[in-house]
Design a protein around this motif. Sequence first.
Motif, PDB file in Angstrom:
ATOM      1  N   MET A  71      -5.033  -2.771   6.131  1.00  0.00           N
ATOM      2  CA  MET A  71      -5.593  -3.815   6.977  1.00  0.00           C
ATOM      3  C   MET A  71      -6.534  -4.749   6.226  1.00  0.00           C
ATOM      4  O   MET A  71      -6.737  -5.891   6.629  1.00  0.00           O
ATOM      5  CB  MET A  71      -6.336  -3.173   8.164  1.00  0.00           C
ATOM      6  N   TRP A  72      -7.144  -4.259   5.158  1.00  0.00           N
ATOM      7  CA  TRP A  72      -8.061  -5.103   4.391  1.00  0.00           C
ATOM      8  C   TRP A  72      -7.368  -5.806   3.206  1.00  0.00           C
ATOM      9  O   TRP A  72      -8.016  -6.523   2.458  1.00  0.00           O
ATOM     10  CB  TRP A  72      -9.221  -4.250   3.861  1.00  0.00           C
ATOM     11  N   ALA A  73      -6.095  -5.540   3.037  1.00  0.00           N
ATOM     12  CA  ALA A  73      -5.363  -6.149   1.912  1.00  0.00           C
ATOM     13  C   ALA A  73      -5.089  -7.626   2.194  1.00  0.00           C
ATOM     14  O   ALA A  73      -5.017  -8.052   3.354  1.00  0.00           O
ATOM     15  CB  ALA A  73      -4.047  -5.416   1.683  1.00  0.00           C
ATOM     16  N   PRO A  74      -4.927  -8.453   1.154  1.00  0.00           N
ATOM     17  CA  PRO A  74      -4.553  -9.861   1.368  1.00  0.00           C
ATOM     18  C   PRO A  74      -3.204  -9.965   2.079  1.00  0.00           C
ATOM     19  O   PRO A  74      -2.348  -9.089   1.974  1.00  0.00           O
ATOM     20  CB  PRO A  74      -4.484 -10.425  -0.051  1.00  0.00           C
ATOM     21  N   LYS A  75      -3.025 -11.056   2.801  1.00  0.00           N
ATOM     22  CA  LYS A  75      -1.788 -11.249   3.563  1.00  0.00           C
ATOM     23  C   LYS A  75      -0.564 -11.268   2.652  1.00  0.00           C
ATOM     24  O   LYS A  75       0.507 -10.774   3.012  1.00  0.00           O
ATOM     25  CB  LYS A  75      -1.870 -12.558   4.350  1.00  0.00           C
ATOM     26  N   ILE A  76      -0.722 -11.812   1.462  1.00  0.00           N
ATOM     27  CA  ILE A  76       0.412 -11.879   0.545  1.00  0.00           C
ATOM     28  C   ILE A  76       0.877 -10.490   0.140  1.00  0.00           C
ATOM     29  O   ILE A  76       2.069 -10.248  -0.058  1.00  0.00           O
ATOM     30  CB  ILE A  76       0.041 -12.734  -0.698  1.00  0.00           C
ATOM     31  N   ASN A  77      -0.062  -9.529   0.033  1.00  0.00           N
ATOM     32  CA  ASN A  77       0.316  -8.150  -0.288  1.00  0.00           C
ATOM     33  C   ASN A  77       1.109  -7.527   0.857  1.00  0.00           C
ATOM     34  O   ASN A  77       2.120  -6.852   0.642  1.00  0.00           O
ATOM     35  CB  ASN A  77      -0.927  -7.318  -0.573  1.00  0.00           C
ATOM     36  N   ARG A  78       0.639  -7.733   2.088  1.00  0.00           N
ATOM     37  CA  ARG A  78       1.339  -7.150   3.234  1.00  0.00           C
ATOM     38  C   ARG A  78       2.723  -7.779   3.403  1.00  0.00           C
ATOM     39  O   ARG A  78       3.702  -7.090   3.713  1.00  0.00           O
ATOM     40  CB  ARG A  78       0.497  -7.339   4.500  1.00  0.00           C
ATOM     41  N   ASP A  79       2.822  -9.100   3.190  1.00  0.00           N
ATOM     42  CA  ASP A  79       4.140  -9.753   3.272  1.00  0.00           C
ATOM     43  C   ASP A  79       5.071  -9.236   2.181  1.00  0.00           C
ATOM     44  O   ASP A  79       6.278  -9.076   2.401  1.00  0.00           O
ATOM     45  CB  ASP A  79       3.981 -11.267   3.149  1.00  0.00           C
ATOM     46  N   TYR A  80       4.524  -8.990   1.016  1.00  0.00           N
ATOM     47  CA  TYR A  80       5.333  -8.462  -0.087  1.00  0.00           C
ATOM     48  C   TYR A  80       5.868  -7.079   0.252  1.00  0.00           C
ATOM     49  O   TYR A  80       7.037  -6.771   0.017  1.00  0.00           O
ATOM     50  CB  TYR A  80       4.474  -8.422  -1.348  1.00  0.00           C
ATOM     51  N   LYS A  81       5.019  -6.225   0.839  1.00  0.00           N
ATOM     52  CA  LYS A  81       5.425  -4.859   1.185  1.00  0.00           C
ATOM     53  C   LYS A  81       6.445  -4.852   2.318  1.00  0.00           C
ATOM     54  O   LYS A  81       7.414  -4.086   2.299  1.00  0.00           O
ATOM     55  CB  LYS A  81       4.191  -4.045   1.580  1.00  0.00           C
ATOM     56  N   ASP A  82       6.258  -5.712   3.296  1.00  0.00           N
ATOM     57  CA  ASP A  82       7.154  -5.732   4.458  1.00  0.00           C
ATOM     58  C   ASP A  82       8.360  -6.653   4.259  1.00  0.00           C
ATOM     59  O   ASP A  82       9.219  -6.731   5.152  1.00  0.00           O
ATOM     60  CB  ASP A  82       6.371  -6.188   5.696  1.00  0.00           C
TER      61      ASP A  82
END
Length: 276
Positions: A71-82
Motif C-alpha cells: 500500500m505504501w509502494a509507488p503506483k508504478i510499482n503496483r501497476d508493474y506487479k499487476d
Amino acid sequence: MENLLIKLIRLHLLLVVTAVSAQLSVKRLNDPAIVAQHKRMVFESWGDWRPYPKYFLGVQTNFAYATVWGMWAPKINRDYKDGDDIRPLKPTGVQNQRFAQLKYEEEEAKKIKAASDTIYKRSVQDFAHWTSATVDADPLWLLYYKRMLKPITEFPNTPQNFMEWRLKDQQTYETLNSIGTLKRLQEELDMIKEKYSMSRSMDMPRGKRFLMYHETLLRWRKFAQELRKHNNKTTLLLDYKNILKNHSPYALPTAWSPASDRQVVQNIMLKYKNRY
C-alpha cells in the motif's frame, strides 16, 4: 639513507595490509528480491514478487513489502506487479521481436544488395552499347534492325525523278509534283533519315537507341505505304482520265488527218469495190 629505506619498507607493508583488509571486507550479497527482479528483466520467470508479505492476525506486517509492492509502494510499482508479462526475452517479448525484425531486415538488405548488384552488372553490360562506336556490333542490330532499316539507306535523300521516287511513270511523277504531294513526302523522308542518323551517331543508352530504331522503322513503313497508295491512286486516276478523253464526243480519232474530196471518193471506191 637507512631512515629512508625504513620508511619505504613501512609504506610497502602498509599498502599490503590495506589491500588485504579491503579484500577481506568485501562481502558478496545475494538479495533474493534483486535476483527475482533480474529474472523478470530477462526471460526466466515472471512473478516471484519478493519481498513477500507477512501477516499477523490478518494484518500485513512486512515493512519492506509494503514499501515495494504494498500500500505504501509507488503506483508504478503496483501497476508493474499487476500488469502484463513484459519480459523482453520471452518467446513473444519485445527484444525477441526486435531480433526477428533485425533478421528480416538483414534478409531484405541481402535482396536489395543482390538487386543492386544485378542492376550494376546490367549497367556495366549496357555501357558497352552506350557509345555510338559499337552500334554495329550489337546482336539485335545485326539480327533484325540492320535488315529492316536497310531500305532507308538505299532510298535517295532527294529523289529527282519518278525512278528515284519508285513511281510507275513520268506522268505519275509530274501529277504528284504538281499537286504538292511530293513536297510533303520529301519533308517526311527528311525527318525519317534525320531520326535514323541520330539513332546511329549519338551516344545514348542501348534501350533508348532501339526505341529510336523502332520508331524510325514504323515511320518508314507508314511512308512507304503512303507512297504506294499515292502511286496506285494517281495511276488509276490517269487511266480513267485517258478513257474519258478517248470516249469524248469531241475527241478526234488518233489516226485521223484532213483529206480532199478526191481522196474521200477514192477511199469509198476502194472500200466497196468487191461488193458490187
